[in-house]
Design a protein around this motif. Structure first.
Motif, PDB file in Angstrom:
ATOM      1  N   ALA A 167      45.752  51.139  63.739  1.00 33.87           N
ATOM      2  CA  ALA A 167      45.388  49.889  64.769  1.00 33.87           C
ATOM      3  C   ALA A 167      44.634  48.992  64.752  1.00 33.87           C
ATOM      4  O   ALA A 167      44.527  48.768  66.229  1.00 33.87           O
ATOM      5  CB  ALA A 167      46.278  50.888  66.048  1.00 33.87           C
ATOM      6  N   GLY A 168      43.996  48.367  63.545  1.00 35.04           N
ATOM      7  CA  GLY A 168      42.834  47.497  64.036  1.00 35.04           C
ATOM      8  C   GLY A 168      41.877  48.764  65.187  1.00 35.04           C
ATOM      9  O   GLY A 168      40.401  47.743  64.666  1.00 35.04           O
ATOM     10  N   GLN A 169      41.065  49.434  64.892  1.00 31.75           N
ATOM     11  CA  GLN A 169      40.230  49.990  65.041  1.00 31.75           C
ATOM     12  C   GLN A 169      39.562  50.957  63.921  1.00 31.75           C
ATOM     13  O   GLN A 169      40.363  52.117  63.334  1.00 31.75           O
ATOM     14  CB  GLN A 169      40.554  51.412  66.182  1.00 31.75           C
ATOM     15  CG  GLN A 169      40.551  50.647  67.350  1.00 31.75           C
ATOM     16  CD  GLN A 169      40.165  50.072  68.339  1.00 31.75           C
ATOM     17  OE1 GLN A 169      38.446  50.315  68.098  1.00 31.75           O
ATOM     18  NE2 GLN A 169      40.012  48.752  68.835  1.00 31.75           N
ATOM     19  N   THR A 170      38.110  50.754  64.263  1.00 39.18           N
ATOM     20  CA  THR A 170      37.691  51.330  62.523  1.00 39.18           C
ATOM     21  C   THR A 170      37.061  52.942  62.635  1.00 39.18           C
ATOM     22  O   THR A 170      36.612  52.911  64.013  1.00 39.18           O
ATOM     23  CB  THR A 170      36.538  50.211  62.433  1.00 39.18           C
ATOM     24  OG1 THR A 170      36.752  48.924  62.427  1.00 39.18           O
ATOM     25  CG2 THR A 170      36.036  51.203  60.573  1.00 39.18           C
ATOM     26  N   ILE A 171      37.849  53.648  61.673  1.00 38.65           N
ATOM     27  CA  ILE A 171      37.160  55.353  62.593  1.00 38.65           C
ATOM     28  C   ILE A 171      36.060  55.486  61.751  1.00 38.65           C
ATOM     29  O   ILE A 171      36.520  55.323  60.005  1.00 38.65           O
ATOM     30  CB  ILE A 171      38.644  56.350  62.266  1.00 38.65           C
ATOM     31  CG1 ILE A 171      39.795  55.822  62.979  1.00 38.65           C
ATOM     32  CG2 ILE A 171      37.435  57.596  62.399  1.00 38.65           C
ATOM     33  CD1 ILE A 171      39.075  55.988  64.803  1.00 38.65           C
ATOM     34  N   SER A 172      34.554  56.001  62.064  1.00 39.86           N
ATOM     35  CA  SER A 172      33.855  56.061  61.605  1.00 39.86           C
ATOM     36  C   SER A 172      33.151  57.474  61.686  1.00 39.86           C
ATOM     37  O   SER A 172      33.165  57.486  62.682  1.00 39.86           O
ATOM     38  CB  SER A 172      32.468  54.740  61.489  1.00 39.86           C
ATOM     39  OG  SER A 172      33.287  54.207  62.893  1.00 39.86           O
ATOM     40  N   PHE A 173      32.028  58.131  60.991  1.00 39.20           N
ATOM     41  CA  PHE A 173      31.085  58.759  60.669  1.00 39.20           C
ATOM     42  C   PHE A 173      30.061  58.381  61.289  1.00 39.20           C
ATOM     43  O   PHE A 173      29.489  57.886  60.502  1.00 39.20           O
ATOM     44  CB  PHE A 173      31.162  59.653  59.437  1.00 39.20           C
ATOM     45  CG  PHE A 173      30.668  60.870  59.631  1.00 39.20           C
ATOM     46  CD1 PHE A 173      31.426  62.055  60.354  1.00 39.20           C
ATOM     47  CD2 PHE A 173      28.881  61.324  59.360  1.00 39.20           C
ATOM     48  CE1 PHE A 173      30.985  63.166  60.206  1.00 39.20           C
ATOM     49  CE2 PHE A 173      28.423  62.381  59.739  1.00 39.20           C
ATOM     50  CZ  PHE A 173      29.163  63.632  60.226  1.00 39.20           C
ATOM     51  N   SER A 174      29.625  59.114  62.822  1.00 38.32           N
ATOM     52  CA  SER A 174      28.284  58.768  63.071  1.00 38.32           C
ATOM     53  C   SER A 174      27.684  60.224  63.656  1.00 38.32           C
ATOM     54  O   SER A 174      28.408  61.187  63.260  1.00 38.32           O
ATOM     55  CB  SER A 174      28.878  58.051  64.533  1.00 38.32           C
ATOM     56  OG  SER A 174      29.310  58.531  65.697  1.00 38.32           O
ATOM     57  N   ASN A 175      26.519  59.500  64.118  1.00 39.75           N
ATOM     58  CA  ASN A 175      25.681  60.657  64.898  1.00 39.75           C
ATOM     59  C   ASN A 175      26.078  61.403  65.970  1.00 39.75           C
ATOM     60  O   ASN A 175      26.521  63.161  65.573  1.00 39.75           O
ATOM     61  CB  ASN A 175      24.362  60.115  65.209  1.00 39.75           C
ATOM     62  CG  ASN A 175      24.363  58.954  66.040  1.00 39.75           C
ATOM     63  OD1 ASN A 175      25.599  58.767  66.583  1.00 39.75           O
ATOM     64  ND2 ASN A 175      23.384  58.976  67.108  1.00 39.75           N
TER      65      ASN A 175
ATOM     66  N   TYR B  95      16.062  65.060  69.135  1.00 41.06           N
ATOM     67  CA  TYR B  95      16.251  64.654  68.105  1.00 41.06           C
ATOM     68  C   TYR B  95      17.631  64.636  68.040  1.00 41.06           C
ATOM     69  O   TYR B  95      18.647  63.997  66.890  1.00 41.06           O
ATOM     70  CB  TYR B  95      15.783  64.929  67.089  1.00 41.06           C
ATOM     71  CG  TYR B  95      14.544  64.478  66.832  1.00 41.06           C
ATOM     72  CD1 TYR B  95      13.705  62.937  66.794  1.00 41.06           C
ATOM     73  CD2 TYR B  95      13.610  66.130  65.901  1.00 41.06           C
ATOM     74  CE1 TYR B  95      12.423  62.912  66.600  1.00 41.06           C
ATOM     75  CE2 TYR B  95      11.712  65.281  66.656  1.00 41.06           C
ATOM     76  CZ  TYR B  95      11.769  63.823  66.864  1.00 41.06           C
ATOM     77  OH  TYR B  95      10.302  63.869  66.653  1.00 41.06           O
ATOM     78  N   ALA B  96      18.368  65.769  68.459  1.00 38.14           N
ATOM     79  CA  ALA B  96      20.097  65.929  68.938  1.00 38.14           C
ATOM     80  C   ALA B  96      20.861  64.596  69.798  1.00 38.14           C
ATOM     81  O   ALA B  96      19.648  64.141  70.383  1.00 38.14           O
ATOM     82  CB  ALA B  96      20.815  67.012  69.392  1.00 38.14           C
ATOM     83  N   PHE B  97      21.828  65.132  69.291  1.00 36.58           N
ATOM     84  CA  PHE B  97      22.528  63.658  70.119  1.00 36.58           C
ATOM     85  C   PHE B  97      23.717  64.615  70.856  1.00 36.58           C
ATOM     86  O   PHE B  97      24.442  65.074  71.245  1.00 36.58           O
ATOM     87  CB  PHE B  97      23.408  62.441  68.996  1.00 36.58           C
ATOM     88  CG  PHE B  97      24.791  61.951  69.989  1.00 36.58           C
ATOM     89  CD1 PHE B  97      23.961  60.765  70.262  1.00 36.58           C
ATOM     90  CD2 PHE B  97      25.230  62.458  70.093  1.00 36.58           C
ATOM     91  CE1 PHE B  97      24.501  59.728  70.986  1.00 36.58           C
ATOM     92  CE2 PHE B  97      26.502  60.912  71.327  1.00 36.58           C
ATOM     93  CZ  PHE B  97      25.540  59.481  70.768  1.00 36.58           C
ATOM     94  N   THR B  98      23.243  63.885  72.870  1.00 33.45           N
ATOM     95  CA  THR B  98      24.370  64.372  73.155  1.00 33.45           C
ATOM     96  C   THR B  98      25.776  63.854  73.785  1.00 33.45           C
ATOM     97  O   THR B  98      25.739  62.732  73.815  1.00 33.45           O
ATOM     98  CB  THR B  98      23.738  64.550  74.933  1.00 33.45           C
ATOM     99  OG1 THR B  98      22.552  64.654  74.840  1.00 33.45           O
ATOM    100  CG2 THR B  98      24.339  65.207  75.772  1.00 33.45           C
ATOM    101  N   THR B  99      26.371  64.704  72.703  1.00 37.56           N
ATOM    102  CA  THR B  99      28.045  63.800  72.714  1.00 37.56           C
ATOM    103  C   THR B  99      28.850  63.751  74.842  1.00 37.56           C
ATOM    104  O   THR B  99      28.980  62.785  74.573  1.00 37.56           O
ATOM    105  CB  THR B  99      29.223  65.250  71.854  1.00 37.56           C
ATOM    106  OG1 THR B  99      28.664  66.197  72.429  1.00 37.56           O
ATOM    107  CG2 THR B  99      28.133  64.810  70.188  1.00 37.56           C
ATOM    108  N   THR B 100      28.522  64.410  75.110  1.00 39.96           N
ATOM    109  CA  THR B 100      28.707  64.942  76.333  1.00 39.96           C
ATOM    110  C   THR B 100      28.503  63.527  77.588  1.00 39.96           C
ATOM    111  O   THR B 100      28.835  63.142  78.472  1.00 39.96           O
ATOM    112  CB  THR B 100      29.110  66.098  77.261  1.00 39.96           C
ATOM    113  OG1 THR B 100      28.019  66.380  76.479  1.00 39.96           O
ATOM    114  CG2 THR B 100      29.919  66.859  76.429  1.00 39.96           C
ATOM    115  N   SER B 101      27.282  63.253  76.579  1.00 40.72           N
ATOM    116  CA  SER B 101      26.717  61.537  77.713  1.00 40.72           C
ATOM    117  C   SER B 101      27.474  60.637  76.941  1.00 40.72           C
ATOM    118  O   SER B 101      26.812  59.112  77.826  1.00 40.72           O
ATOM    119  CB  SER B 101      25.285  61.236  77.076  1.00 40.72           C
ATOM    120  OG  SER B 101      25.430  60.833  76.397  1.00 40.72           O
ATOM    121  N   HIS B 102      28.875  60.383  76.955  1.00 44.36           N
ATOM    122  CA  HIS B 102      29.527  59.161  76.782  1.00 44.36           C
ATOM    123  C   HIS B 102      30.857  59.483  77.136  1.00 44.36           C
ATOM    124  O   HIS B 102      31.829  59.944  76.646  1.00 44.36           O
ATOM    125  CB  HIS B 102      29.680  59.224  75.046  1.00 44.36           C
ATOM    126  CG  HIS B 102      29.026  58.327  73.657  1.00 44.36           C
ATOM    127  ND1 HIS B 102      28.810  56.717  73.904  1.00 44.36           N
ATOM    128  CD2 HIS B 102      27.216  58.944  74.687  1.00 44.36           C
ATOM    129  CE1 HIS B 102      27.736  56.454  73.662  1.00 44.36           C
ATOM    130  NE2 HIS B 102      26.738  57.623  73.043  1.00 44.36           N
TER     131      HIS B 102
END
Lengths: 249, 176
Positions: A21-29, A106-113
């Motif tokens: 639907a017009g949104q790019t799904i990409s793999f990210s950190n 160096y890790a990413f906090t996924t719940t900060s989004h």
């Protein structure tokens, strides 16, 4: 040197996968660390599956986790809500793992989004609405109209109840997101300040001890917040699930 | 893939320019997609494979513990019953032994009384016999004493008077 405390929240795309639907799904950190937390949770609980009559340490941890969540559900909602145990269990440990992983450098906090916390909150409130209507039919909407009030009061009460219900997913999402962001920003600011003082040289190197002690204190606090926010999210979910089973309040 | 590299830079610039990365809505679709995927898979694995087994294990243990407690209660009840019957047997035995000793003593006392009675009867009989004999010998002795006295009196009278007196005469005079 990274001097922007917000840089840690950046989504770094690794690969573009496909479009919906017009949104790019990409793999990210972010995706990477979500998968890591999922693998850690499954790995941990797979290790605790010993099935012994007298549990060892690992098995006890698995069983204590199970009983922690089941007690939480029983105390806040009641025995009848036990079929939501897998959902609340997954919710609690996913958030806990994401928060704790985020404490590692160096890790990413996924719940900060907000995208993540908001999706979790919408998921929770959708389950409350769907299960509520499934169980009670349309009479579930009575939760917005407490019985035994004079007719005029309903004009006032119903909008308040509706607004407070809508506020639930918003507060769930924003509480978790804001706690994670604020903690990590504080950590980063203190760390940057210490690095800045050391870079200045001279007397300032000695003064850097203050932000370093500060960053240690905040790190300890952040571990507490990481566990606490997972707990708060899970227990609020249980409390909202109350509306499925106790329509007349 | 090569087309992604400039994209990454754009995000970096967006963050550096002060906008929060959280409000970069172009990343939301990917994040939500991965969240739903990971959460869904995690939910599936936990709810199908892991949680039922943990729950079953806890339930098994609870059952086992309550079973063991029940069994222990049974054993205790049994032990109490055994103790009760033991006490009863003991009391019975004691009562019985008391009866036996009582009976024995009674029998022995009866025997003793009988024997004493028999001995007394024998003694009485012998006493009667002995008394009779004593009386006879005393009478005999008295008789002989009279005879001796009469003879002695005859002798004395003969010496004094020079006359012989018949024994019957002397005896008659002695009796007055």
């Amino acid at each position: 040197m990274a001097t922007d405390p917000m840089q840690q929240f950046e989504i770094k795309e690794k690969a573009s996968l496909f479009e919906i639907a017009g949104q790019t799904i990409s793999f990210s950190n972010s995706a990477l660390w979500m998968i890591v937390s999922g693998i850690l949770i499954v790995g941990f609980f797979a290790l605790t599956l010993r099935g012994k009559l007298i549990p060892g340490r690992l098995q006890s941890m698995g069983e204590l986790s199970y009983q922690f969540i089941s007690d939480m559900i029983r105390d806040t909602t009641g025995q009848e809500a036990m079929k939501f145990l897998p959902f609340i269990f997954t919710l609690f440990f996913f958030i806990l793992a994401a928060n704790l992983i985020g404490m590692n450098p160096y890790a990413f906090t996924t719940t900060s989004h907000l995208a993540v916390t908001f999706t979790l909150a919408i998921m929770t409130i959708s389950i409350v609405i769907i299960a509520g209507i499934w169980k009670n039919g349309l009479s579930w909407f009575k939760i917005f109209a407490p019985s035994g009030l004079p007719l005029i009061m309903y004009i006032l009460i119903i909008p308040i109840e509706v607004i407070s219900f809508i506020a639930r997913p918003v507060t769930l999402a924003v509480r978790l997101f804001a706690n994670m962001v604020a903690g990590h920003v504080m950590l980063k600011l203190f760390a940057i300040f210490a690095a800045y003082l050391v870079a200045k040289g001279g007397v300032f190197i000695g003064a850097a001890i203050l932000p370093i002690v500060g960053v240690m204190g905040i790190a300890a606090l952040e571990f507490l917040v990481a566990a606490l926010q997972a707990f708060v999210f899970a227990i609020l979910t249980c409390i909202y699930l109350n509306d499925v089973y106790h329509v007349h309040h | 893939m090569a087309a992604d590299t400039p994209k990454t830079d754009t995000y970096g610039e967006a963050a550096a320019s002060g906008g929060l990365p959280q409000f970069d809505f172009t990343t939301w679709a990917s994040q939500i997609f991965w969240l739903l995927l990971v959460f869904g898979v995690l939910y599936f694995i936990l709810s199908t494979f892991i949680l039922p087994r943990i729950g079953q294990n806890i339930a098994d243990r609870t059952d086992r513990i309550s079973d063991d407690l029940d069994q222990a209660a049974n054993f205790q009840a049994q032990a109490e019953e055994t103790e009760k019957s033991y006490t009863k047997i003991l009391a019975d035995a004691r009562a019985k032994s008391m009866n036996v000793s009582e009976a024995t003593r009674n029998a022995v006392e009866e025997d003793i009384a009988k024997e004493i009675e028999a001995a007394e009867a024998v003694a009485e009989r012998e006493a009667v016999v002995a008394e009779a004999r004593i009386r006879k010998s005393r009478d005999a002795a008295l008789e002989s004493v009279e005879t001796v006295a009469v003879e002695a009196a005859g002798d004395v009278l003969e010496a004094l008077t020079g006359k012989t007196f018949t024994a019957a005469k002397i005896r008659a005079s002695l009796k007055t």
